[in-house]
Design a protein around this motif. Structure first.
Motif: not given
Length: 176
Positions: A102-111, A125-144
């Motif tokens: 999802l790089s370069g999609c002008n995202l301000t948040f992770i869907p 998620l390269r080259n987007n407009q992300l500023s506040d990325v919460q770490h908790d939701p990433f716990r669901k991505l156990t294979n990341l």
């Protein structure tokens, strides 16, 4: 090769769908698509279950709907360089997806649907407009294995510190 007029765009999509029937890689990148043509599902109907890569990058797509899950065994979904505003929750039906770009999609948040993609190993998620990325939701991505946030210039230091403690590789620059 860039697609030009509507006629050449349709011809290009048709040709690339024909190629996908052989390669199982649907490459519709740089075709000037503003929406996903229904024709791709007809033209690829014989191999829908077998397509493992879908590349829709460098188009003008603002939404990705659940129609795309008619290719249920996609392992790589490349959507970079589209002005995305919406990713359908239906995309959680991708049960074997390993890479999402999802790089370069002008995202301000992770869907939120991204966090429902349990098999995901690489999230770009390269080259987007992300500023506040919460770490908790990433716990669901156990294979990341890798999260690439390169080029998100306004990323909060606290987000970087919290994400750095997660059990995956965090990429913040070209040399990481």
């Amino acid at each position: 090769d860039r697609c030009g007029s509507m006629a050449s765009e349709a011809a290009q999509v048709s040709r690339r769908c024909t190629e996908a029937n052989e390669t199982l890689h649907l490459d519709l990148s740089a075709c000037g698509l503003a929406k996903l043509p229904d024709a791709i599902f007809v033209l690829c109907k014989e191999v829908k279950e077998d397509v493992h890569t879908v590349d829709l990058s460098q188009n003008d797509l603002s939404a990705i709907g659940k129609k795309l899950t008619q290719f249920p065994n996609v392992r790589e979904l490349r959507l970079h360089s589209n002005p995305l505003k919406t990713l359908s929750d239906g995309l959680s039906a991708f049960r074997v997806i390993q890479l999402l770009d999802l790089s370069g999609c002008n995202l301000t948040f992770i869907p939120s649907v991204v966090f429902d993609l349990a098999p995901l190993e690489d999230l770009l998620l390269r080259n987007n407009q992300l500023s506040d990325v919460q770490h908790d939701p990433f716990r669901k991505l156990t294979n990341l294995r890798s999260l690439d946030l390169t080029g998100n210039k306004d990323l909060a230091v606290t987000a970087i510190l919290e994400l750095g403690r997660m059990p995956f590789r965090l990429v913040l620059s070209e040399s990481s």
